[in-house]
Write an enzyme that holds these catalytic residues in place. Structure first.
Site, PDB file in Angstrom:
ATOM      1  N   CYS A  45       0.841  -1.196   0.000  1.00 40.73           N
ATOM      2  CA  CYS A  45       0.000   0.000   0.000  1.00 40.73           C
ATOM      3  C   CYS A  45       0.874   1.244   0.000  1.00 40.73           C
ATOM      4  O   CYS A  45       2.103   1.172   0.016  1.00 40.73           O
ATOM      5  CB  CYS A  45      -0.917   0.013   1.219  1.00 40.73           C
ATOM      6  SG  CYS A  45      -0.034   0.320   2.760  1.00 40.73           S
ATOM      7  N   CYS A  48       3.484   1.618   2.752  1.00 40.82           N
ATOM      8  CA  CYS A  48       4.750   0.923   2.534  1.00 40.82           C
ATOM      9  C   CYS A  48       5.708   1.809   1.738  1.00 40.82           C
ATOM     10  O   CYS A  48       6.920   1.819   1.980  1.00 40.82           O
ATOM     11  CB  CYS A  48       4.518  -0.386   1.786  1.00 40.82           C
ATOM     12  SG  CYS A  48       3.431  -1.536   2.643  1.00 40.82           S
ATOM     13  N   ASP A 442      10.754  27.936 -31.641  1.00 44.62           N
ATOM     14  CA  ASP A 442      11.923  28.450 -32.342  1.00 44.62           C
ATOM     15  C   ASP A 442      11.661  28.325 -33.842  1.00 44.62           C
ATOM     16  O   ASP A 442      10.982  27.390 -34.282  1.00 44.62           O
ATOM     17  CB  ASP A 442      13.153  27.643 -31.940  1.00 44.62           C
ATOM     18  CG  ASP A 442      14.376  28.071 -32.721  1.00 44.62           C
ATOM     19  OD1 ASP A 442      14.730  29.258 -32.666  1.00 44.62           O
ATOM     20  OD2 ASP A 442      14.973  27.197 -33.397  1.00 44.62           O
ATOM     21  N   ASP A 624      15.529  23.095 -31.201  1.00 45.07           N
ATOM     22  CA  ASP A 624      16.352  21.958 -31.623  1.00 45.07           C
ATOM     23  C   ASP A 624      17.840  22.221 -31.544  1.00 45.07           C
ATOM     24  O   ASP A 624      18.640  21.324 -31.806  1.00 45.07           O
ATOM     25  CB  ASP A 624      15.993  21.560 -33.065  1.00 45.07           C
ATOM     26  CG  ASP A 624      16.527  22.568 -34.081  1.00 45.07           C
ATOM     27  OD1 ASP A 624      16.572  23.774 -33.749  1.00 45.07           O
ATOM     28  OD2 ASP A 624      16.895  22.145 -35.189  1.00 45.07           O
ATOM     29  N   ASP A 628      19.094  27.013 -28.158  1.00 43.82           N
ATOM     30  CA  ASP A 628      17.768  26.965 -27.541  1.00 43.82           C
ATOM     31  C   ASP A 628      17.804  26.407 -26.124  1.00 43.82           C
ATOM     32  O   ASP A 628      16.799  26.494 -25.404  1.00 43.82           O
ATOM     33  CB  ASP A 628      16.818  26.093 -28.381  1.00 43.82           C
ATOM     34  CG  ASP A 628      16.616  26.649 -29.779  1.00 43.82           C
ATOM     35  OD1 ASP A 628      16.512  27.882 -29.902  1.00 43.82           O
ATOM     36  OD2 ASP A 628      16.576  25.854 -30.735  1.00 43.82           O
TER      37      ASP A 628
END
Length: 740
Positions: A45, A48, A442, A624, A628
Site C-alpha cells: 500500500c 509501505c 523556435d 532543436d 535553444d
C-alpha cells in the site's frame, strides 16, 4: 536540473503524519552522483511506499529517493563513495521489505500475480462452503457447526490472509499504521471474537464468514489490480520485444549469424528485406526504406541511402543493404527510450502531493472513527451490531485507490507517448505539459526545415531555367555555404559540367569557370521575394545577368496544421528567432502565427520566455539547437525536436523522437488527457471514502434501516482500487486529434 531525476518529495505517499525533519547530516565528501534502481518486494500500500522512502532517505550518502507503488521500484540518487547497492538493500530489509536483485519487472509482476492467484484460489475454495453454511439461517444445523466454520475459515484468514497480518506487524514495528492495519484489525477482530464465541459454547453469534469473505474479496481486488498494473507496463515490454536476438555479421567476407550481444561497434552487418535492424549504425552500401514507426510513431517508411542513420528494432521494408554498427547494447536509441520510459513511469507527478498529505493522516483518523463507531453502537445497540459497523468502517476505508491514482496514469501515459514518438522524462514533465497555456516555437529547425531551399527561379531573357540551373549548380558544387548547397540540391538530376578556378569570396558569393564561361553568384535584390522573407541570389554569366534564385528556409509541411491544432487547444502560440523581422514575419504568416519575437539573440531567448511567465503564462518552449537550451530550461516544459542536438534533448523534459512538429501537439494533448485522468482518479478515490465511511458506520440505519455489512464494504474497497487502475488503462487506447 534533470527533470527525470527523483526529487525530494514535498509530501510522501504514505500513511501516518509526515515524518519530522531530518537533522542535518555531516557534509558528504564531494563525488559523482550515481542513480540506482531497486526492485522492492513486500509493498502492499501507499504506507509501505512512505516507509521505504523514509528509510532510504535517511541512509548515509543518499541525496534523494523516490519509491513508486505502481512499478514497485525505488530510484535512489546517492554518493557511491558513501553507499552501495548492497548497503541500500540492507536498509530496505531492515525496514521490513525486500529487494529482488536483478530480476526484471516482468518477473516480479508474474511472481506477484501467481502468489495472489494461489492465495485467492484457496480463499474461494474454503469460503464458498463457509458462506453456504453460515447463511443458511439454521436450515443447515448440526452439532459442532461452529467448529466446522472455524475449520473452514482458518485457512482463509491464517494462510491466505497472512500477508495482511504480516504487513500490519511491520507497520506496528515502525510505529505507524497502513491499509494492512485496517484489514488485519477488521478481519482479525471478527475471526478472534468468533473463535472465542465458539469455544465458549452457548448461542453467541459468530462471524467466521465475514472474516473469510473480507479476505477473499480483498485478495480478489489485489489480484485484479496486479493484473491491471502489469497491463499498464505493456508498452515497455512491447518495445523491448522489438529488438532481434541475432545479427548477420560480415567477418572476413563471410556472413556469420551470431547473438546480438556479440556485435561490437565497427562490425558490418547485412540486412535483408523484412528483417529488423539489430543495433544502431550507419548505412554503408545499398538503399532501402525503413519502417521506424515503433520508435517515432510515424507510419510512412523512411528512405535510407549510404550515410543514413539506421536504428535498432526498425524494419527493413525494401532492398538489402549493409551498415556499420555504431551503438550497441544499452547505447542504442531503443535501449535509451526504454530506460527513459521506465524512469518516467517510476517518477512522481507533483499533483500526487495533495493525495500524500491527505493519506498521511488517513489511517489514524479511520481507526479513531472506527473506535468511535464501536463505542457509539455499544451504547445504542447490541454488541453484534457494534462489531459489524466497527469492522465495516475499517475495511471500506483502505486507501489503496489514493496510492494508485497518480502512478498508474503516469505509467500508461508515458508508455503510450513512447509508442507515438513522444518521450517524457518523468511525471513532472507530463504534468507540466498538461498545464501549459502558451507555446513558444523556435523558427529555424523547429517551424522550418532547418536548411535553405530554392523556392523560386527566374531566368533572364535568352536563358532557360535548365541552362541556368546547370551553370549555377556546377559553380556552387564546391561551395560549403548553405545557399550554395540549396542550389546544388535543386540541380540534382541534371548533368552538371565540371567547374574550374573556383573561388569563394567572403561576403560576395562565388565565382567559377564552367564550360569556358565565367559564372558569378552573389546576393541580389527583388522587392517581391524580399517581402516574402526570402534571400535573393543573382547569377551572372560572363558579366551579364542570367537569372535569379529565391532561397528560403521553408516551413515544415506540418507546421501550419500544427499551429492551428495548438490554437484549437486554447494555447497562445508565438515564434522566437534571431532572424530579421521581415523574414520572421513572412514565415509566421505562412504558418498562421500572430505573435513574433524577432532579432532575439540566443542568450536573450530565455529572458523572453521569462517575460511570458511573469505575465502569468505557463510556457512550453520547443527548439532543436544548442542556442535553444537556456530557453528550454527556463520554460515550464522544454520540448526538443529529435532531429536536433543532444544538448537540446538533454535540457528538455519532452523529446519528439522523429522531429515531427505535429508530435508536439500530440505531446500536449496526451499530457492533458493524463492530467484529466489523474484528477478523475483522485476525485473518485476521495469521494468513495467520504460517502463510504459514514455508510459503514451506520449513519443511515436509524432513518432508513439500511446498513453496510463488512462483506459489501470489502467488495466496495476492492472495486475502488480496480476502478482507478482501469480508468488509467483507458489511456492505452488514446489517439491524438486529426493532423489534417
Amino acid at each position: 536540473m534533470d527533470p527525470s531525476a527523483p526529487q525530494p518529495p514535498g509530501g510522501l505517499v504514505g500513511i501516518g503524519p509526515p515524518a519530522p525533519p531530518r537533522p542535518a547530516a555531516p557534509a558528504a565528501p564531494a563525488g559523482p552522483a550515481e542513480t540506482l534502481e531497486l526492485a522492492i518486494t513486500g509493498m502492499t500500500c501507499a504506507g509501505c511506499v512512505a516507509s521505504v522512502t523514509h528509510a532510504l532517505q535517511r541512509a548515509p550518502g543518499v541525496t534523494a529517493a523516490a519509491v513508486n507503488f505502481a512499478t514497485r521500484r525505488a530510484t535512489v540518487v546517492c554518493n557511491p563513495k558513501l553507499t552501495s547497492r548492497e548497503r541500500l538493500t540492507a536498509v530496505v530489509r531492515a525496514a521490513g521489505y525486500g529487494v529482488a536483485g536483478e530480476r526484471s519487472r516482468e518477473d516480479l509482476e508474474r511472481a506477484e500475480i501467481e502468489s495472489l492467484r494461489r492465495r485467492l484460489g484457496i480463499s474461494i475454495a474454503f469460503s464458498l462452503p463457509l458462506v453456504v453454511l453460515a447463511m443458511s439461517h439454521g436450515a443447515i444445523h448440526f452439532p459442532g457447526a461452529g467448529w466446522v466454520q472455524l475449520a473452514l475459515a482458518a485457512p482463509v484468514v491464517l494462510y491466505a490472509g497472512s500477508l495482511f497480518f504480516t504487513g500490519a506487524w511491520k507497520a506496528l514495528r515502525r510505529r505507524s499504521a497502513d491499509m494492512n492495519t485496517l484489514i488485519a484489525t477488521g478481519a482479525g477482530t471478527a475471526f478472534a471474537y468468533s473463535v472465542w464465541a465458539t469455544a465458549a459454547g452457548g448461542e453467541l453469534p459468530v462471524y467466521f464468514e465475514s472474516a473469510a469473505v473480507i479476505v477473499t474479496l480483498i485478495l480478489t481486488g489485489r489480484w485484479l489490480e496486479a493484473r491491471a498494473r502489469a497491463r499498464a507496463s505493456d508498452a515497455i515490454r512491447r518495445l523491448a520485444a522489438l529488438a532481434p536476438r541475432t545479427a548477420r555479421i560480415l567477418r572476413g567476407g563471410v556472413e556469420v549469424t551470431a547473438p546480438v550481444e556479440e556485435v561490437i561497434p565497427g562490425d558490418v552487418l547485412v540486412i535483408r528485406p523484412g528483417e529488423r535492424i539489430p543495433v544502431d549504425g550507419v548505412m554503408v552500401e545499398g538503399e532501402s526504406a525503413l519502417d521506424e514507426s515503433m520508435l517515432t510513431g510515424e507510419s510512412l517508411p523512411v528512405e535510407k541511402r549510404p550515410g543514413s542513420a539506421v536504428y535498432a528494432a526498425t524494419i527493413n521494408r525494401a532492398g538489402s543493404f549493409r551498415f556499420e554498427a555504431r551503438k550497441v547494447g544499452r547505447e542504442t536509441m531503443l535501449a535509451r527510450i526504454i530506460e527513459t520510459v521506465e524512469r518516467a513511469q517510476g517518477s512522481r507527478a507533483p499533483i500526487a502531493r495533495f493525495a500524500d498529505v491527505v493519506a498521511g493522516y488517513f489511517t489514524p483518523a479511520v481507526i479513531l472513527v472506527a473506535l468511535a463507531t464501536l463505542a457509539a453502537w455499544l451504547v445504542w445497540g447490541p454488541f453484534a451490531q457494534a462489531m459489524l459497523h466497527f469492522v465495516a468502517v475499517l475495511i471500506i476505508a483502505c486507501p489503496c485507490a489514493l496510492g494508485l491514482a497518480t502512478p498508474t496514469a503516469v505509467m500508461v501515459a508515458t508508455g503510450r507517448g513512447a509508442q507515438l514518438g513522444v518521450l517524457y522524462k518523468g511525471g513532472e514533465a507530463l504534468e507540466a505539459a498538461g498545464r501549459v497555456t502558451a507555446v513558444v516555437l523556435d523558427k529555424t529547425g523547429t517551424i522550418t526545415e532547418g536548411r535553405p531551399a530554392v523556392t523560386g527561379l527566374r531566368a533572364a531573357e535568352g536563358w532557360s531555367e535548365e541552362q541556368l540551373l546547370r551553370l549555377a549548380g556546377a559553380a556552387e558544387r564546391g561551395s560549403e555555404h548553405p545557399y550554395g548547397q540549396a542550389v546544388v540540391r535543386r540541380a540534382e538530376g541534371l548533368d552538371l559540367p565540371a567547374a574550374s578556378a573556383f573561388q569563394a569570396r567572403a561576403g560576395r558569393g562565388v565565382e567559377a569557370m564552367v564550360e569556358d564561361r565565367r559564372v558569378e553568384i552573389s546576393a541580389g535584390t527583388d522587392p517581391v521575394w524580399a517581402a516574402e522573407g526570402k534571400s535573393v541570389l543573382e547569377v551572372r554569366v560572363d558579366g551579364a545577368v542570367a537569372g535569379h534564385f529565391a532561397v528560403a528556409d521553408q516551413p515544415r509541411a506540418e507546421a501550419r496544421a500544427t499551429v492551428s491544432r495548438l490554437s484549437s487547444l486554447g494555447l497562445r502560440v508565438a515564434m522566437i528567432t534571431g532572424d530579421a523581422a521581415a523574414t520572421a514575419k513572412a514565415v509566421a504568416r505562412q504558418v498562421g502565427i500572430q505573435t513574433v519575437m524577432a532579432g532575439v539573440l540566443p542568450d536573450a531567448k530565455a529572458r523572453e520566455v521569462e517575460k511570458l511567465q511573469l505575465a502569468g503564462e505557463r510556457v512550453a518552449m520547443a527548439g532543436d539547437g544548442i542556442n535553444d537550451a537556456p530557453a528550454l530550461a527556463q520554460a515550464d516544459i522544454g520540448i526538443a525536436m529529435g532531429s536536433g542536438t543532444d544538448v537540446a534533448m538533454e535540457t528538455a523534459g519532452i523529446t519528439l523522437l522523429r522531429g515531427d512538429l505535429a508530435h508536439m501537439a500530440t505531446a500536449l494533448e496526451l499530457s492533458r488527457a493524463a492530467l484529466r485522468t489523474i484528477r478523475q482518479n483522485l476525485f473518485w478515490a476521495f469521494v468513495y471514502n467520504v460517502i463510504g465511511i459514514p455508510l459503514a458506520a451506520g449513519a443511515l440505519l436509524p432513518w432508513t434501516g439500511w446498513e453496510l455489512s463488512p462483506m459489501f464494504a470489502a467488495a466496495a474497497m476492492s472495486l475502488s482500487s480496480v476502478s482507478v487502475v482501469t480508468n488509467s488503462l483507458r489511456l492505452r487506447a488514446w489517439t491524438p486529434r486529426s493532423r489534417d
